[in-house]
Write a protein that holds these residues in place. Structure first.
Motif, short mmCIF file in Angstrom:
data_model
loop_
_atom_site.label_atom_id
_atom_site.label_comp_id
_atom_site.label_asym_id
_atom_site.label_seq_id
_atom_site.Cartn_x
_atom_site.Cartn_y
_atom_site.Cartn_z
N GLU A 200 0.83 -1.22 0.00
CA GLU A 200 0.00 0.00 0.00
C GLU A 200 0.86 1.26 0.00
OE1 GLU A 200 -0.73 -2.72 1.46
OE2 GLU A 200 -2.85 -3.13 1.14
N LEU A 201 2.07 1.14 0.53
CA LEU A 201 3.03 2.25 0.46
C LEU A 201 4.37 1.67 0.02
CD1 LEU A 201 2.78 4.49 3.70
CD2 LEU A 201 2.31 5.20 1.35
N ILE B 32 8.23 8.55 5.99
CA ILE B 32 7.41 8.84 7.18
C ILE B 32 8.08 8.32 8.45
CG2 ILE B 32 5.24 8.98 5.91
CD1 ILE B 32 4.57 6.15 6.87
N ALA C 167 10.47 11.01 9.30
CA ALA C 167 9.70 12.16 9.81
C ALA C 167 9.25 11.92 11.25
CB ALA C 167 8.49 12.42 8.91
N THR D 239 10.48 14.12 14.51
CA THR D 239 9.44 14.79 15.29
C THR D 239 9.50 14.37 16.75
OG1 THR D 239 8.03 14.87 13.34
CG2 THR D 239 6.95 15.19 15.46
N HIS E 145 12.00 21.04 6.10
CA HIS E 145 10.54 21.12 6.16
C HIS E 145 10.05 20.91 7.60
CE1 HIS E 145 6.56 20.73 4.11
NE2 HIS E 145 6.27 19.99 5.16
N LEU F 209 11.71 18.60 -2.73
CA LEU F 209 10.74 17.54 -2.42
C LEU F 209 9.43 17.89 -3.11
CD1 LEU F 209 10.81 16.72 1.45
CD2 LEU F 209 11.38 15.16 -0.42
N ARG G 238 3.60 16.17 -2.86
CA ARG G 238 3.10 14.89 -2.32
C ARG G 238 3.98 14.42 -1.16
NH1 ARG G 238 4.70 9.95 -2.36
NH2 ARG G 238 3.29 8.16 -2.39
N ASP G 239 5.30 14.49 -1.34
CA ASP G 239 6.21 14.05 -0.28
C ASP G 239 6.12 14.98 0.93
OD1 ASP G 239 7.00 11.94 -1.81
OD2 ASP G 239 8.93 12.79 -2.40
N ARG G 240 5.97 16.27 0.68
CA ARG G 240 5.84 17.21 1.81
C ARG G 240 4.56 16.93 2.61
NH1 ARG G 240 9.66 21.25 1.70
NH2 ARG G 240 10.80 21.40 -0.28
N LEU H 181 3.19 14.03 2.85
CA LEU H 181 3.45 12.76 3.54
C LEU H 181 4.17 12.99 4.87
CD1 LEU H 181 2.79 9.86 2.66
CD2 LEU H 181 4.95 9.81 1.40
N ILE H 182 5.22 13.80 4.85
CA ILE H 182 5.98 14.01 6.10
C ILE H 182 5.25 14.96 7.05
CG2 ILE H 182 8.22 13.40 5.11
CD1 ILE H 182 8.88 16.38 4.92
N THR H 183 4.46 15.87 6.50
CA THR H 183 3.68 16.75 7.38
C THR H 183 2.65 15.95 8.15
OG1 THR H 183 3.97 18.59 5.83
CG2 THR H 183 2.21 18.80 7.47
N ALA I 231 2.79 12.80 8.77
CA ALA I 231 3.53 11.94 9.70
C ALA I 231 3.91 12.71 10.96
CB ALA I 231 4.77 11.36 9.03
N ALA I 232 4.36 13.96 10.79
CA ALA I 232 4.74 14.78 11.94
C ALA I 232 3.53 15.07 12.82
CB ALA I 232 5.39 16.08 11.48
N LEU I 233 2.40 15.39 12.21
CA LEU I 233 1.20 15.71 12.99
C LEU I 233 0.69 14.50 13.76
CD1 LEU I 233 -0.70 17.90 10.35
CD2 LEU I 233 0.54 18.70 12.36
N HIS J 215 -4.61 18.98 7.03
CA HIS J 215 -3.52 18.44 6.23
C HIS J 215 -3.85 17.09 5.57
CE1 HIS J 215 -0.26 21.31 6.32
NE2 HIS J 215 -0.59 21.61 7.56
N GLU K 163 -3.35 5.20 0.71
CA GLU K 163 -1.98 5.50 1.16
C GLU K 163 -1.99 6.17 2.53
OE1 GLU K 163 0.67 6.26 -2.85
OE2 GLU K 163 -0.88 7.74 -2.37
N VAL L 71 -0.29 5.09 6.06
CA VAL L 71 0.61 5.92 6.88
C VAL L 71 0.26 5.76 8.36
CG1 VAL L 71 1.21 8.30 7.47
CG2 VAL L 71 1.04 7.62 5.06
#
Lengths: 107, 107, 107, 107, 107, 107
Positions: free
Chosen positions: A38-39, A47, A50, A54, A84, B39, B42-44, B46-48, B50-52, B64, B77, B81
């Motif tokens: 799926e990923l 991730i 990330a 974090t 980022h 980046l 889409r990748d940004r 993804l990591i945003t 993940a951070a949240l 987000h 997807e 995550v």
């Protein structure tokens, strides 16, 4: 336990100390979850890195930055992840990540 | 301040209350950092996301997750995550994220 | 328990549910630590608010933003604390704090 | 890059490794936000130190405790910050901060 | 999916939205880890509640405080956990936990 | 200050650097809270260790793992705490805890 060259990272890090955590890591986390399609592995590394930045988990970041490169992320992309996340996880987490990344990338 | 339909998300959320934070968000974070090509968007996303999830920032996750879909991530997807991060951020963070995602995805 | 108007914030929030936590809060935290002259009450409010924003403790932020004003901090200063901490605690924590501050300051 | 004596802390810590993070740190964070007069530099150091202690960012605490003294905070005040935050960030964060502060203050 | 009365908590919370997370929760976390005899269920509830309070995961705390009582912990013990963790996770986490516990215990 | 053999852990760690934090630790935290009979010392060690692992407070974990053994927890139980918390605090916190535990238990 198998020959050293055949050891998984979890076996090397945990070994006989907590065999259940080794099998959960090797069989469930790496053997099952990371293998799901799926990923992509590249996205999973993205991730994971990330999450570690974090959380301030710098000890695990070293291993996962190297793994991220094996999974297709470039050093330029990984640096940009840190830039980022300076905004989303805060400057201190980014600065700690920079220290680890400089070490891993041989900068 | 411009007409409502022209407001940025930061202008809507913060408005006249803290104009400096609006301009830092609109000019630096979204106008500069998010636009860098090192980046993909889409990748940004993804990591945003993940951070949240890792930080337990469920209030920001709603916005987000929707933005992540606009940036090309599928619901499948984004669910993956959350599943992946159950291991790296812990089950409670994943469960809180599921609640938000079900709401955003209309499930 | 004394008349309602005489209740401390801890007595109102915790009451008979956990009397020991009430007395630790009233006698040690507020009665002793907050009264020490090594830091002014204004400075103590400043770092308390900073800790709550950094930790994402929005539930306690409401009370402590009001208390911070009583201790001499202006709304302009408290907004600036949030802007500053966007960088040190990350954007999501600042955005959550803005929501609470708008409510407390009646904006 | 300028002569070593002219390097900013961000240039020394990050250097050519991530130039964008250097410029964001030097131009936006230190050059713009820290220079705003809505909060004194002393107050900004106070909340920065509070954020670092709360987050467990001990690596950055070393630099910011020294900077805090340059910005007018006394060692007695900074120790009191740690004592106060034992309650708001928890004992473990305070104990880690004490270790760093003893080192920075030469105690 | 089985009849509603036969649903596990994970099936009720996640359902068809993320079936893999349901099976990881039901088969690995609850079906395997929680069933290991190296720690009693009472002790597992104790550390789970402690982790949730420390992490500020109040949404999950509601379910796990009820489960903790089923696993043999008394309300007096669980209140004392919160008092103890005021020191180790900080006052704000304890205050948020008190709010949830008052609700769960019907106080 | 008394002879070295009579020093409390807080006196050794903090000493004359912040006497108020020493007395809060010795008189309130250890002298009062830890002595309350609502929870056994074994249970208090259990939740303290859980809080430290969840928070990533590895520096304090070393001391509290040793204390946990004095309070009656076995090494097998403490390893199982780490395995259990891999799910509730995330894999990275568990891996960091394993490193400390291997050191403390001489594995």
């Amino acid at each position: 336990m198998p020959h050293s060259e055949a050891l998984t990272p979890a076996q090397r890090a945990i070994g006989d100390f907590a065999p259940k955590l080794v099998s959960l890591t090797d069989d469930v986390l790496f053997g099952d979850v990371w293998e799901r399609t799926e990923l992509s592995k590249r996205d999973r590394s993205l991730i994971t890195v990330a999450a570690l930045i974090t959380n301030g988990s710098t000890e695990q970041l070293q291993y996962h930055l190297a793994r991220a490169k094996e999974n297709g992320l470039t050093e330029a992309e990984l640096k940009e992840v840190i830039i980022h996340l300076a905004f989303y996880a805060g400057w201190p987490r980014a600065m700690s990540a920079i220290t680890v990344a400089k070490d891993v990338f041989g900068a």
